[in-house]
Design a protein around this motif. Structure first.
Motif, PDB file in Angstrom:
ATOM      1  N   UNK A  12       0.838  -1.201   0.000  1.00  0.00           N
ATOM      2  CA  UNK A  12       0.000   0.000   0.000  1.00  0.00           C
ATOM      3  C   UNK A  12       0.875   1.253   0.000  1.00  0.00           C
ATOM      4  N   UNK A  13       0.228   2.401   0.082  1.00  0.00           N
ATOM      5  CA  UNK A  13       0.939   3.676   0.159  1.00  0.00           C
ATOM      6  C   UNK A  13       1.706   3.864   1.452  1.00  0.00           C
ATOM      7  N   UNK A  14       1.562   2.930   2.386  1.00  0.00           N
ATOM      8  CA  UNK A  14       2.334   3.016   3.633  1.00  0.00           C
ATOM      9  C   UNK A  14       3.814   2.708   3.421  1.00  0.00           C
ATOM     10  N   UNK A  15       4.158   2.069   2.307  1.00  0.00           N
ATOM     11  CA  UNK A  15       5.573   1.751   2.032  1.00  0.00           C
ATOM     12  C   UNK A  15       6.195   2.917   1.279  1.00  0.00           C
ATOM     13  N   UNK A  16       7.179   3.536   1.925  1.00  0.00           N
ATOM     14  CA  UNK A  16       7.870   4.690   1.347  1.00  0.00           C
ATOM     15  C   UNK A  16       9.304   4.283   1.049  1.00  0.00           C
ATOM     16  N   UNK A  17       9.759   4.550  -0.174  1.00  0.00           N
ATOM     17  CA  UNK A  17      11.143   4.234  -0.565  1.00  0.00           C
ATOM     18  C   UNK A  17      11.939   5.529  -0.626  1.00  0.00           C
ATOM     19  N   UNK A  18      13.047   5.547   0.081  1.00  0.00           N
ATOM     20  CA  UNK A  18      13.936   6.704   0.116  1.00  0.00           C
ATOM     21  C   UNK A  18      14.397   7.061  -1.304  1.00  0.00           C
ATOM     22  N   UNK A  19      14.187   8.305  -1.744  1.00  0.00           N
ATOM     23  CA  UNK A  19      14.633   8.693  -3.098  1.00  0.00           C
ATOM     24  C   UNK A  19      16.138   8.490  -3.300  1.00  0.00           C
ATOM     25  N   UNK A  20      16.914   8.512  -2.198  1.00  0.00           N
ATOM     26  CA  UNK A  20      18.361   8.302  -2.318  1.00  0.00           C
ATOM     27  C   UNK A  20      18.724   6.828  -2.199  1.00  0.00           C
ATOM     28  N   UNK A  21      17.697   5.975  -2.034  1.00  0.00           N
ATOM     29  CA  UNK A  21      17.871   4.515  -2.063  1.00  0.00           C
ATOM     30  C   UNK A  21      18.744   3.979  -0.924  1.00  0.00           C
ATOM     31  N   UNK A  47      25.121  -1.744   2.737  1.00  0.00           N
ATOM     32  CA  UNK A  47      26.081  -0.781   2.205  1.00  0.00           C
ATOM     33  C   UNK A  47      25.668   0.658   2.380  1.00  0.00           C
ATOM     34  N   UNK A  48      24.450   0.910   2.846  1.00  0.00           N
ATOM     35  CA  UNK A  48      24.005   2.303   3.049  1.00  0.00           C
ATOM     36  C   UNK A  48      24.899   2.980   4.088  1.00  0.00           C
ATOM     37  N   UNK A  49      25.160   4.248   3.874  1.00  0.00           N
ATOM     38  CA  UNK A  49      26.038   5.034   4.757  1.00  0.00           C
ATOM     39  C   UNK A  49      25.560   6.473   4.598  1.00  0.00           C
ATOM     40  N   UNK A  50      24.781   6.971   5.553  1.00  0.00           N
ATOM     41  CA  UNK A  50      24.131   8.265   5.346  1.00  0.00           C
ATOM     42  C   UNK A  50      23.871   8.964   6.676  1.00  0.00           C
ATOM     43  N   UNK A  51      23.736  10.288   6.575  1.00  0.00           N
ATOM     44  CA  UNK A  51      23.546  11.137   7.756  1.00  0.00           C
ATOM     45  C   UNK A  51      22.067  11.427   7.975  1.00  0.00           C
ATOM     46  N   UNK A  52      21.708  11.558   9.242  1.00  0.00           N
ATOM     47  CA  UNK A  52      20.353  11.986   9.613  1.00  0.00           C
ATOM     48  C   UNK A  52      20.435  12.959  10.774  1.00  0.00           C
ATOM     49  N   UNK A  53      19.449  13.819  10.839  1.00  0.00           N
ATOM     50  CA  UNK A  53      19.378  14.772  11.948  1.00  0.00           C
ATOM     51  C   UNK A  53      17.919  15.155  12.134  1.00  0.00           C
ATOM     52  N   UNK A  54      17.249  14.410  13.003  1.00  0.00           N
ATOM     53  CA  UNK A  54      15.803  14.610  13.193  1.00  0.00           C
ATOM     54  C   UNK A  54      15.558  15.786  14.141  1.00  0.00           C
ATOM     55  N   UNK A 117       6.648  11.301   4.544  1.00  0.00           N
ATOM     56  CA  UNK A 117       7.909  12.010   4.771  1.00  0.00           C
ATOM     57  C   UNK A 117       9.120  11.273   4.189  1.00  0.00           C
ATOM     58  N   UNK A 118       9.989  12.053   3.550  1.00  0.00           N
ATOM     59  CA  UNK A 118      11.347  11.605   3.208  1.00  0.00           C
ATOM     60  C   UNK A 118      12.301  12.693   3.703  1.00  0.00           C
ATOM     61  N   UNK A 119      13.569  12.350   3.810  1.00  0.00           N
ATOM     62  CA  UNK A 119      14.530  13.273   4.418  1.00  0.00           C
ATOM     63  C   UNK A 119      14.713  14.545   3.598  1.00  0.00           C
ATOM     64  N   UNK A 120      14.821  15.675   4.298  1.00  0.00           N
ATOM     65  CA  UNK A 120      15.204  16.919   3.626  1.00  0.00           C
ATOM     66  C   UNK A 120      16.734  16.991   3.561  1.00  0.00           C
ATOM     67  N   UNK A 121      17.266  18.121   3.129  1.00  0.00           N
ATOM     68  CA  UNK A 121      18.718  18.227   2.911  1.00  0.00           C
ATOM     69  C   UNK A 121      19.511  18.026   4.202  1.00  0.00           C
TER      70      UNK A 121
END
Ligand code: 9YT
Length: 133
Positions: A12-21, A47-54, A117-121
């Motif tokens: 369903x629409x509940x599954x969100x895929x990160x645009x940056x994969x 292999x994902x390696x990414x920053x987050x700041x909620x 929601x997906x991550x902003x910059x």
């Protein structure tokens, strides 16, 4: 009471895929359920390696399967993640997540996410996201 099945939600629409994969997340419980938090099953791709700041949310992340590490930027500490590990971003901690293998995580957000929601910059979620129809 509300009852949902992960397999159905994933279709369903509940599954969100990160645009940056880096990840995908099925959001099983959202703001319009009026629980005060949201609950998601998130897969972090190998292999994902990414920053987050909620900056606008608190998040707890429990590892169901897989291996990786999380690094907090304020002090440079690295914490190994494996099945059974929980990390709790109680200070809106800026952090880097690295997935050695695919990791499946149970994630709780306060305030609750609305759905799309997906991550902003900055690696944060904005508060004005759309609700899933
Ligand atoms: C661990 C983490 O925050 N991954 C990003 C996706 C997030 N858990 C979400 O939107 O469910």
């Amino acid at each position: 009471m509300i009852v949902r099945q992960l397999e159905e939600a994933q279709q369903s629409g509940r599954r969100i895929v990160d645009p940056k994969k880096n990840w995908e997340s099925t959001r099983l419980l959202l703001n319009d359920d009026n629980m005060g938090f949201s609950f998601h099953i998130t897969t972090i791709y190998a292999g994902a390696d990414f920053d987050m700041h909620y900056q606008n949310h608190l998040e707890s992340v429990y590892c169901i399967s897989g291996e990786g590490e999380v690094e907090t930027h304020a002090d440079g500490k690295k914490y190994a993640i494996k099945a059974g590990t929980i990390y709790i971003l109680d200070k809106h901690d800026k952090h880097t997540l690295r997935a050695t293998t695919e990791m499946v995580m149970a994630c709780v957000f306060n305030p609750a996410l609305k759905g799309t929601e997906v991550h902003n910059a900055e690696g944060a979620y904005e508060l004005d996201a759309d609700t899933i129809a």
